[in-house]
Design a protein around this motif. Structure first.
Motif, short mmCIF file in Angstrom:
data_model
loop_
_atom_site.label_atom_id
_atom_site.label_comp_id
_atom_site.label_asym_id
_atom_site.label_seq_id
_atom_site.Cartn_x
_atom_site.Cartn_y
_atom_site.Cartn_z
N TYR A 35 -6.86 2.57 -6.44
CA TYR A 35 -6.49 3.94 -6.11
C TYR A 35 -7.75 4.72 -5.72
O TYR A 35 -8.79 4.60 -6.34
CB TYR A 35 -5.74 4.62 -7.25
N HIS A 36 -7.60 5.51 -4.66
CA HIS A 36 -8.78 6.12 -4.04
C HIS A 36 -8.40 7.45 -3.40
O HIS A 36 -7.32 7.58 -2.80
CB HIS A 36 -9.33 5.16 -2.98
N ALA A 66 0.83 -1.21 0.00
CA ALA A 66 0.00 0.00 0.00
C ALA A 66 0.86 1.25 0.00
O ALA A 66 2.05 1.23 0.30
CB ALA A 66 -0.92 0.01 1.22
N GLU A 67 0.21 2.35 -0.34
CA GLU A 67 0.84 3.67 -0.29
C GLU A 67 -0.21 4.69 0.14
O GLU A 67 -1.35 4.65 -0.32
CB GLU A 67 1.41 4.04 -1.66
N TYR A 108 -3.18 -1.88 -8.52
CA TYR A 108 -3.45 -1.25 -7.23
C TYR A 108 -4.80 -0.53 -7.31
O TYR A 108 -5.07 0.19 -8.28
CB TYR A 108 -2.37 -0.24 -6.86
N ASN A 165 -3.53 3.97 -2.09
CA ASN A 165 -3.31 2.91 -3.08
C ASN A 165 -3.14 1.59 -2.33
O ASN A 165 -2.36 1.52 -1.37
CB ASN A 165 -2.06 3.18 -3.92
N LYS A 192 -4.80 10.30 -0.44
CA LYS A 192 -4.69 9.32 -1.53
C LYS A 192 -4.27 7.97 -0.96
O LYS A 192 -3.26 7.86 -0.25
CB LYS A 192 -3.68 9.79 -2.57
N ASN A 249 -5.29 0.69 -11.11
CA ASN A 249 -4.32 1.26 -12.03
C ASN A 249 -3.58 0.15 -12.78
O ASN A 249 -3.86 -1.04 -12.60
CB ASN A 249 -3.35 2.21 -11.30
#
Length: 556
Positions: A448-449, A373-374, A446, A413, A411, A442
């Protein structure tokens, strides 16, 4: 606690700004006596109420009239929000807005329906130039309804400045709303401020109603810097629903401390409602306290002076006064006697710090990277430095502190480990409630939100497609005597993303009323009648599960 005796000091309520608005320009948009179901600036979960709500006798279909001459500048049709809404620009520089409508008049209905059919879309955001749809004063423009994010029939009504769309309190424009009732004070709270500018948890104070307009608080023993908070509501003469209070003023030993009202605000600042209320208390207690002082990040335009609202306790005895009032000048007063004392209030000792592992400086950008995650947090996402619990687990990512407000999107991910159809990113809040976040992936697989919601994010799967049922007739029925076709559509997990309905292979304008899980169509001029007619229904949920069904009906 001993009762206090005190000299009642009359403090005038000066609402001089009311004279700045034309009182006889805008007429009643309903041909009935106006009764409020909601006031301007009322506190909603994430914003201030931008208009006033008029009752419509608990039903839909009342005639709605233009309050003044002008032209239709915008037509908005949404599943949520104002539902069907009409915007009319007027020559005097104001715009009136009419929301949650059932339908428009024939002239407007024909105009917008043509565009909906051209775009093959029920939802429309359409702007018009002057001269296309001219409107006379008191022209019937629509019928009241319950569309959009409305949970009972009423008319949402706004007045805005046309040049910048700043919303103004419509009651300032002379509408005749009967109101002789004084606002009600429900609760009173004390806050302490320590040497590091930490604000204590609220301490609830006992109050006693002395007469129809005067409340008396128990004695407050304090020193240093303190502030107060209040909960209350207002009612008008012809209804008992609890509405918001218009104006708040405070005095310390007869010196004005803070003064604010709900005369106007801009949509951009509405999210800052979270700085006006005690957000932590609201999250934990589902009840709002309006802080009578400015906390960090509170730059709302509702204030009439530049003071902070805090007071430094003076030598005894001293009196703190709160006055709340409505637009008719009805007011209620709270008197709070303050005794200077060096006793340390327990509220400062009992602050429970949130268990966290990350300190976030609001002036810095952050990028937390994990194996799966990021998380990106931009500066000014909050209004001050905050504590977060950020943790990457095997199947989830935590971004947790339910007691703080988020003002910019974070954000997120998260790796989609198993490539299964129907996977989506879900959110679990502090109470264990789960909700759909996103199904967007993506190129690196991942999710993405962008979100202002904190909690635990994890991957979940929805493999069940939506359901479709005929509602007001059966397959192969004759429906010559019916004006509507109705379907019940339902998706129990991620929700409905899109729908398309064709009759005899032609796209047809169906409306979606999500509160009833209903799709419906009123036969119109675009319907080319055949004796035997084929309906094809296509429904897709938020993760791509699709359902298609066909039905036949007969019509003369």
């Amino acid at each position: 606690m001993k009762k206090l005796t005190f000299l009642f000091l009359f403090v005038s309520i000066n609402i001089n700004s009311q004279s700045n608005y034309p009182k006889d320009y805008f007429s009643n948009p309903l041909n009935i006596e106006l009764i409020l179901n909601g006031t301007f600036g009322e506190l909603r979960p994430s914003h201030f109420h931008s208009g006033i709500d008029f009752k419509t006798k608990f039903k839909e279909g009342l005639d709605v009239y233009s309050s003044a001459e002008g032209y239709v500048s915008r037509i908005s049709i949404k599943h949520g929000g104002f539902g069907k809404a009409l915007y009319i620009n007027h020559p005097n520089g104001y715009t009136t807005v009419y929301g949650h409508l059932k339908k428009f008049n024939k002239k407007i209905e024909d105009y917008i329906k043509r565009i909906q059919y051209e775009k093959k879309s029920y939802q429309i955001e359409h702007y018009l130039k002057q001269g296309i749809l001219k409107i006379d004063k008191n022209e019937k423009i629509a019928f009241s309804g319950n569309t959009g994010s409305s949970f009972g029939p009423h008319l949402h009504y706004e007045i805005r400045l046309t040049k910048n769309q700043k919303v103004l309190n419509p009651q300032l424009f002379g509408f005749d709303i009967k109101d002789t009732r004084k606002p009600t004070i429900s609760s009173l709270f004390l806050y302490n401020l320590d040497n590091l500018n930490n604000i204590s948890n609220p301490i609830k104070l006992k109050i006693q109603k002395m007469n129809d307009s005067l409340y008396q608080s128990e004695k407050v023993f304090a020193s240093g810097t303190i502030g107060f908070g209040i909960s209350g509501f207002d009612r008008q003469d012809l209804a008992n629903n609890k509405n918001g209070i218009y104006k708040y003023s405070t005095y310390y030993n007869d010196k004005k401390i803070i003064d604010f009202n709900f005369e106007s605000f801009s949509f951009e600042e509405s999210i800052k409602i979270k700085t006006l209320i005690d957000y932590k208390y609201y999250i934990n207690n589902k009840s709002r306290i309006i802080k009578l002082f400015k906390d960090k990040g509170n730059d709302l335009s509702i204030y009439l002076n530049n003071k902070s609202g805090y007071i430094d306790v003076e030598n005894s005895p001293s009196i703190y006064t709160i006055i709340v009032s409505d637009l008719k000048g009805n007011k209620s007063i709270v008197k709070i006697p303050i005794i200077k004392s060096d006793l340390i209030n327990d509220s400062l000792k009992n602050i429970k710090l949130f268990a966290s592992n990350k300190s976030i400086n609001n002036k810095l950008d952050y990028n937390f990277k994990f194996e799966n995650a990021e998380i990106k947090i931009a500066k000014n996402t909050f209004v001050k430095a905050v504590q977060l619990n950020i943790e990457s687990l095997k199947d989830s990512i935590k971004i947790v502190n339910p007691e703080i407000a988020v003002f910019k999107n974070i954000k997120v991910n998260f790796f989609n480990k198993e490539k299964r159809k129907g996977n989506y990113l879900a959110l679990k809040d502090k109470d264990g409630n789960e909700s759909f976040a996103t199904s967007n992936l993506n190129s690196k697989n991942y999710f993405y939100h962008k979100t202002k919601l904190l909690g635990t994010y994890f991957v979940k799967n929805d493999s069940i497609p939506p359901s479709i049922q005929l509602k007001n007739f059966k397959n192969n029925d004759w429906i010559s005597n019916k004006n509507f076709i109705r379907f019940k559509i339902l998706d129990n997990e991620t929700g409905i993303k899109s729908y398309k309905i064709k009759i005899n292979n032609k796209w047809t304008l169906f409306e979606y009323e999500y509160k009833r899980n209903e799709l419906f169509y009123e036969f119109d001029n675009y319907f080319l009648n055949q004796t035997k007619n084929l309906i094809e229904v296509f429904i897709e949920d938020m993760v791509g599960n699709k359902t298609q069904k066909s039905f036949t009906f007969y019509r003369n």
